[in-house]
Design an enzyme around this catalytic site. Structure first.
Site, short mmCIF file in Angstrom:
data_model
loop_
_atom_site.label_atom_id
_atom_site.label_comp_id
_atom_site.label_asym_id
_atom_site.label_seq_id
_atom_site.Cartn_x
_atom_site.Cartn_y
_atom_site.Cartn_z
N CYS A 1 -1.04 -3.77 -5.23
CA CYS A 1 -1.06 -3.41 -3.81
C CYS A 1 -0.83 -4.70 -3.03
O CYS A 1 -1.78 -5.45 -2.76
CB CYS A 1 -2.39 -2.77 -3.45
N HIS B 1 8.23 1.78 -8.99
CA HIS B 1 8.97 2.02 -7.74
C HIS B 1 10.34 2.59 -8.05
O HIS B 1 10.99 2.13 -8.99
CB HIS B 1 9.10 0.71 -6.95
N GLU C 1 4.50 6.59 -0.64
CA GLU C 1 3.66 5.94 -1.64
C GLU C 1 3.01 6.95 -2.58
O GLU C 1 2.47 7.98 -2.14
CB GLU C 1 2.56 5.11 -0.98
N CYS D 1 4.74 -1.11 2.67
CA CYS D 1 4.27 -1.16 1.28
C CYS D 1 4.70 -2.51 0.71
O CYS D 1 5.90 -2.76 0.61
CB CYS D 1 4.87 -0.02 0.46
N GLY E 1 6.26 -2.31 -2.72
CA GLY E 1 7.53 -1.61 -2.50
C GLY E 1 8.58 -2.52 -1.90
O GLY E 1 9.76 -2.45 -2.27
N1 LIG Z 1 0.55 3.63 -3.75
C1 LIG Z 1 0.84 2.49 -4.59
C2 LIG Z 1 -0.20 1.40 -4.43
C3 LIG Z 1 -0.22 0.81 -3.10
C4 LIG Z 1 0.97 0.07 -2.72
C5 LIG Z 1 0.58 -0.79 -1.53
N2 LIG Z 1 0.55 -0.09 -0.29
C6 LIG Z 1 1.32 -2.08 -1.47
O1 LIG Z 1 1.28 -2.71 -0.40
O2 LIG Z 1 1.87 -2.52 -2.50
C7 LIG Z 1 0.76 2.90 -6.04
O3 LIG Z 1 0.12 3.90 -6.37
O4 LIG Z 1 1.35 2.16 -6.85
#
Ligand SMILES: N[C@@H](CCC[C@H](N)C(=O)O)C(=O)O
Length: 276
Positions: A79, A157, A206, A215, A218
């Site tokens: 994250c 991703h 997400e 993200c 991301g």
């Molecule tokens: N939803 C993502 C984890 C969170 C990503 C986050 N918001 C970021 O900033 O990287 C997952 O389940 O991999």
């Protein structure tokens, strides 16, 4: 961050480019989190609401260990924006310019350079096994309409390059891809359009949370995918819905920076905790 109180669980609310987090300092002996409690706290109507929850723990060989939860109570291996927020908290708390951070992905480093906090999110994971991706699938050209790219950053991703990210139905298309069988652990879904060789527009669905304003992992995955496709250099500005992030893919890893905001400190009431 306030010390533990018997009346509830102290936490801090922060966001990075609008990607918002509840940060719980478990080093104070906070109650062990469960998926049910995470969902209750993440409920934006009855709880506090967040995109992710970051649980802080002491670690024998590092400055901090961070465990990430999505709003649906699932765990996340990375994250980026929450890691930046925690780095900001600890650097301010300790007056240091470098931190060793452990996450499910492994060892990460944060550095403050000329007042700007950067986090090294590690090398991109391009082997299908590490992303993870179903066996026998080419991560550079997934067999999905739109020819997306798969990149791992400790979490998976799926990056689509589109003519105009603004025009994409992120909710419909993101939800359709999140649980595609190509991704054994589901996936985050990115929709990016090229503004310039050093500038991308990015919108994200997400995994375990839905549409977020930004993200971090991301953004890193998208920057890597764009470079691999020959669309950009290794240093790019990512224009997310909630603000700009900067990604620099260096030999030692993918570095990420961007805005951080502390919103408030509070205590989770017993009523919210009882929702679990
Ligand atoms: N939803 C993502 C984890 C969170 C990503 C986050 N918001 C970021 O900033 O990287 C997952 O389940 O991999």
């Amino acid at each position: 961050m306030e010390s533990r109180r018997s009346s509830g669980l102290p936490f801090c609310k922060m966001h990075g480019a609008g990607n918002d987090f509840v940060i719980i300092d478990a080093r104070s002996g906070a109650a062990a989190l469960t998926p049910a409690l995470v969902r209750a706290v993440g409920d934006r109507h009855r709880g506090v609401g967040f995109d992710q929850l970051a649980e802080l723990h002491d670690h024998g060989q590092a400055d901090i260990e961070i465990r990430f939860w999505n709003a649906d109570g699932s765990r996340a291996g990375a994250c980026g924006n929450a890691t930046r927020c925690v780095a900001h908290l600890l650097m301010t708390e300790r007056g240091v310019d470098r931190l060793h951070i452990v996450t499910a992905r492994g060892d990460l480093w944060a550095e403050r350079r000329e007042g700007v906090i950067w986090v090294n999110m590690g090398a991109p994971l391009l082997d299908p096994v590490d992303i993870p991706l179903a066996p026998g699938v080419d991560p550079r050209h997934l067999p999905l309409p739109g020819d997306p790219v798969a990149v791992g950053m400790g979490n998976p991703h799926c990056v689509f390059f589109v003519t105009d990210a603004e025009a994409e139905d992120v909710a419909r298309r993101g939800a359709a891809v999140e649980n595609d069988p190509l991704f054994p652990q589901a996936t985050n879904v990115e929709f990016a359009s090229v503004i310039a060789p050093d500038h991308l527009r990015l919108r994200v669905w997400e995994r375990g949370t839905g549409i977020t304003l930004a993200c971090g992992s991301g953004a890193c995955a998208t920057a890597v995918a764009a470079h691999l496709r020959g669309l950009t250099g290794r240093q790019v500005t990512i224009r997310a819905d909630g603000g700009d992030l900067a990604v620099d893919w260096r030999a030692d890893g993918v570095w990420l920076t961007g805005p951080v905001a502390h919103v408030f400190d509070a205590v989770l009431s017993p009523e919210v905790m009882a929702l679990a």
